[in-house]
Design an enzyme around this catalytic site. Structure first.
Site, PDB file in Angstrom:
ATOM      1  N   LYS A 161       0.868  -1.187   0.000  1.00  0.00           N
ATOM      2  CA  LYS A 161       0.000   0.000   0.000  1.00  0.00           C
ATOM      3  C   LYS A 161       0.894   1.223   0.000  1.00  0.00           C
ATOM      4  CE  LYS A 161      -2.511   2.208   3.797  1.00  0.00           C
ATOM      5  NZ  LYS A 161      -3.549   2.004   4.832  1.00  0.00           N
ATOM      6  N   LEU A 162       0.658   2.108  -0.956  1.00  0.00           N
ATOM      7  CA  LEU A 162       1.441   3.337  -1.041  1.00  0.00           C
ATOM      8  C   LEU A 162       0.624   4.497  -0.512  1.00  0.00           C
ATOM      9  CD1 LEU A 162       3.006   3.222  -4.627  1.00  0.00           C
ATOM     10  CD2 LEU A 162       3.976   2.381  -2.469  1.00  0.00           C
ATOM     11  N   LYS A 163       1.233   5.302   0.342  1.00  0.00           N
ATOM     12  CA  LYS A 163       0.610   6.546   0.748  1.00  0.00           C
ATOM     13  C   LYS A 163       0.764   7.528  -0.404  1.00  0.00           C
ATOM     14  CE  LYS A 163      -0.568   5.704   5.064  1.00  0.00           C
ATOM     15  NZ  LYS A 163      -1.965   5.849   5.539  1.00  0.00           N
ATOM     16  N   ASP A 189      -3.408   4.949  -0.497  1.00  0.00           N
ATOM     17  CA  ASP A 189      -4.142   5.572   0.607  1.00  0.00           C
ATOM     18  C   ASP A 189      -3.792   7.059   0.646  1.00  0.00           C
ATOM     19  OD1 ASP A 189      -5.418   6.278   2.946  1.00  0.00           O
ATOM     20  OD2 ASP A 189      -4.227   4.977   4.265  1.00  0.00           O
ATOM     21  N   ASN A 191      -5.434   9.385   2.749  1.00  0.00           N
ATOM     22  CA  ASN A 191      -5.746  10.038   4.027  1.00  0.00           C
ATOM     23  C   ASN A 191      -6.375  11.422   3.835  1.00  0.00           C
ATOM     24  OD1 ASN A 191      -2.997   8.282   5.037  1.00  0.00           O
ATOM     25  ND2 ASN A 191      -4.811   8.168   6.314  1.00  0.00           N
ATOM     26  N   GLU A 214      -7.913   4.213  -1.080  1.00  0.00           N
ATOM     27  CA  GLU A 214      -8.412   4.390   0.286  1.00  0.00           C
ATOM     28  C   GLU A 214      -8.543   5.875   0.627  1.00  0.00           C
ATOM     29  OE1 GLU A 214      -5.835   2.324   2.988  1.00  0.00           O
ATOM     30  OE2 GLU A 214      -6.749   3.162   4.785  1.00  0.00           O
ATOM     31  N   ASP A 239     -11.759   4.673   5.022  1.00  0.00           N
ATOM     32  CA  ASP A 239     -11.097   4.471   6.311  1.00  0.00           C
ATOM     33  C   ASP A 239     -11.667   5.517   7.279  1.00  0.00           C
ATOM     34  OD1 ASP A 239      -9.347   4.591   8.492  1.00  0.00           O
ATOM     35  OD2 ASP A 239      -7.505   4.670   7.328  1.00  0.00           O
ATOM     36  N   LYS A 263     -10.841  -0.539  11.398  1.00  0.00           N
ATOM     37  CA  LYS A 263      -9.851  -0.293  12.448  1.00  0.00           C
ATOM     38  C   LYS A 263     -10.613  -0.250  13.764  1.00  0.00           C
ATOM     39  CE  LYS A 263      -6.546   2.590   9.942  1.00  0.00           C
ATOM     40  NZ  LYS A 263      -6.096   3.972   9.709  1.00  0.00           N
ATOM     41  N   GLY A 291      -4.360  -0.585  10.104  1.00  0.00           N
ATOM     42  CA  GLY A 291      -3.370  -0.534  11.177  1.00  0.00           C
ATOM     43  C   GLY A 291      -3.183   0.888  11.656  1.00  0.00           C
TER      44      GLY A 291
HETATM   45  O1  OSB Z   1      -4.603   5.637   7.114  1.00  0.00           O
HETATM   46  O2  OSB Z   1      -4.277   3.583   7.283  1.00  0.00           O
HETATM   47  C1  OSB Z   1      -4.012   4.734   7.640  1.00  0.00           C
HETATM   48  C2  OSB Z   1      -1.113   4.637  10.074  1.00  0.00           C
HETATM   49  C3  OSB Z   1      -1.447   5.642  10.942  1.00  0.00           C
HETATM   50  C4  OSB Z   1      -2.589   6.368  10.729  1.00  0.00           C
HETATM   51  C5  OSB Z   1      -3.395   6.070   9.624  1.00  0.00           C
HETATM   52  C6  OSB Z   1      -3.055   5.045   8.748  1.00  0.00           C
HETATM   53  C7  OSB Z   1      -1.897   4.337   8.970  1.00  0.00           C
HETATM   54  C8  OSB Z   1      -1.492   3.287   8.034  1.00  0.00           C
HETATM   55  C9  OSB Z   1      -1.287   1.909   8.561  1.00  0.00           C
HETATM   56  O3  OSB Z   1      -1.360   3.465   6.860  1.00  0.00           O
HETATM   57  C10 OSB Z   1       0.063   1.682   9.119  1.00  0.00           C
HETATM   58  C11 OSB Z   1       0.173   0.335   9.790  1.00  0.00           C
HETATM   59  O4  OSB Z   1      -0.113   0.216  10.985  1.00  0.00           O
HETATM   60  O5  OSB Z   1       0.606  -0.614   9.128  1.00  0.00           O
HETATM   61 MG    MG Z   2      -5.950   4.778   5.791  1.00  0.00          MG
END
Ligand code: OSB
Ligand code: MG
Length: 369
Positions: A161-163, A189, A191, A214, A239, A263, A291
């Site tokens: 998964k790439l942010k 993802d 955010n 995401e 999410d 979550k 996570g």
């Molecule tokens: O958006 O999934 C998210 C970590 C902290 C806050 C938000 C997110 C995350 C992650 C998951 O991307 C990181 C992990 O615990 O593997």
């Molecule tokens: Mg997320």
């Protein structure tokens, strides 16, 4: 059981590599653990609130305060209690799902340990391993990103998964897809970093055959996500928006959530998480376990949760070593052939390394019932 004592422990842990998302960069973690003593024994929970309210409104100092000022006194006043009652007893207090989830975890851990049973047994599932995905942060440099991704591929992860954020999306995704080949599952993802005016731009990700995108838009923008879902061939996954069973049901109904990230901290606990899973299973919506950079406490519970049948996509349940050089549990989660083993220890499935825990404790507060 009856609650007797609450210990609020703050610990400091360094991440092995800075974790950058569209909402900020983390390197030093300040984590709140809750340790509940009852008349049948004790249990531990982990609060997943981060230091600052950038992911959601909660933050670790706020969680600490609401627990001592409101949540714990309310639970104590309820008298005789089971873990399954915690969410209902705390319902009059609005919000603060991560703080509530931490207390429910500790009480559930105590209850399970007292019965010499496991969270896995409570869920009644058969699977003994679950597929493991890894969440990869944003970097200044594409070469650094590619080296990190290659390391995780070599580590055997089942999906990447790439942010992403504006300015860090099409090009990193294109290069990573080229690096890992067409068959390796890949998702992104954001955010909440984009707006409705970016829908055309986000549709350009369709050519990279992603498992899902995401939470590209803000938490409140269910309609915008539904509009994107209609236009984009990449499934839209929520999410931040999914804060309750009600929002999950509504998001699915209006077409804003083709996939749901579950979550437990974000929805107020593992038992609420299970109910959202059940709803999604019923509606045919795939789910996966998100996570929050958990220690071995949260990681153990997440691995068990992800054995439920609706969790058909790999979760952000990576090896402890993805984030931490040393974990606070004696048997940290590892990845083998793309899977993590569901813990078999009584309770939520971990045993604490108390010596290390003491060494990294920054404060301890005890409140008697
Ligand atoms: O958006 O999934 C998210 C970590 C902290 C806050 C938000 C997110 C995350 C992650 C998951 O991307 C990181 C992990 O615990 O593997
Ligand atoms: Mg997320």
């Amino acid at each position: 059981m009856r609650l007797e004592r609450l210990e609020l422990r703050r610990i400091g842990l360094e991440l092995v590599v800075p974790f950058r998302t569209s909402f900020g960069t983390e390197l030093h973690r300040d984590i709140l653990l809750v340790h509940v003593t009852t008349d049948v024994g004790d249990g531990w929970g982990e609060c997943v609130a981060m230091s600052a309210p950038f992911y959601s409104p909660e933050f670790v100092d706020g969680a600490d305060l609401v627990i001592r000022r409101h949540l714990w006194p309310t639970l104590v006043a309820a008298g005789e209690l089971r873990a399954a009652d915690v969410a209902m007893v705390l319902e009059p207090i609005h919000g603060h799902p991560m703080a509530k989830a931490a207390l429910e975890m500790a009480i559930l851990d105590a209850e399970l340990r007292a019965n010499d049973s496991t969270f896995h047994q409570l869920l009644g599932t058969e699977r003994t391993t679950v597929p493991s995905g890894v969440s990869v942060g944003i970097f200044d440099d594409l070469d650094v990103l590619l080296a990190q991704v290659q390391g995780y591929v070599d580590g055997g992860y089942a999906r990447i998964k790439l942010k992403i954020e504006p300015g860090w999306d099409l090009e990193p995704v294109r290069l990573v897809r080229e690096l890992i080949g067409p068959d390796m599952p890949l998702q992104v993802d954001a955010n909440t970093a984009y707006g409705r005016t970016d829908i055309d731009h986000l549709c350009r990700l369709d050519e990279y055959d992603l498992l899902l995108i995401e939470q590209p838009l803000t938490e409140e923008d269910l309609l915008g996500h539904a509009q994107l879902a209609m236009r984009s061939s990449t499934p839209v996954c929520l999410d931040e928006s999914i804060v309750s069973l009600q929002t999950a049901a509504d998001a699915i109904d209006i077409g804003a959530a083709e996939i749901v990230n579950i979550k437990p901290g974000r929805v107020g606990g593992y038992l609420a998480a299970r109910r959202i899973h059940d709803l999604c299973l019923d509606r045919g919506v795939p789910v996966w376990c998100g996570g929050m950079v958990e220690t071995g406490i949260g990681r153990a519970a997440n691995a068990a949760l992800a054995t439920l049948p609706g969790f058909t996509l790999p979760g952000d349940i990576s090896a402890s070593s993805r984030f931490y050089a040393r974990d606070i549990v004696t048997d940290p989660i590892t990845v083998t052939d793309g899977e993590v083993a569901v813990p078999t220890a009584p309770g939520l499935g971990f045993d604490l390394d108390l010596e290390f825990l003491d060494a990294i404790t920054t404060s301890t507060d005890v409140i008697d019932a």
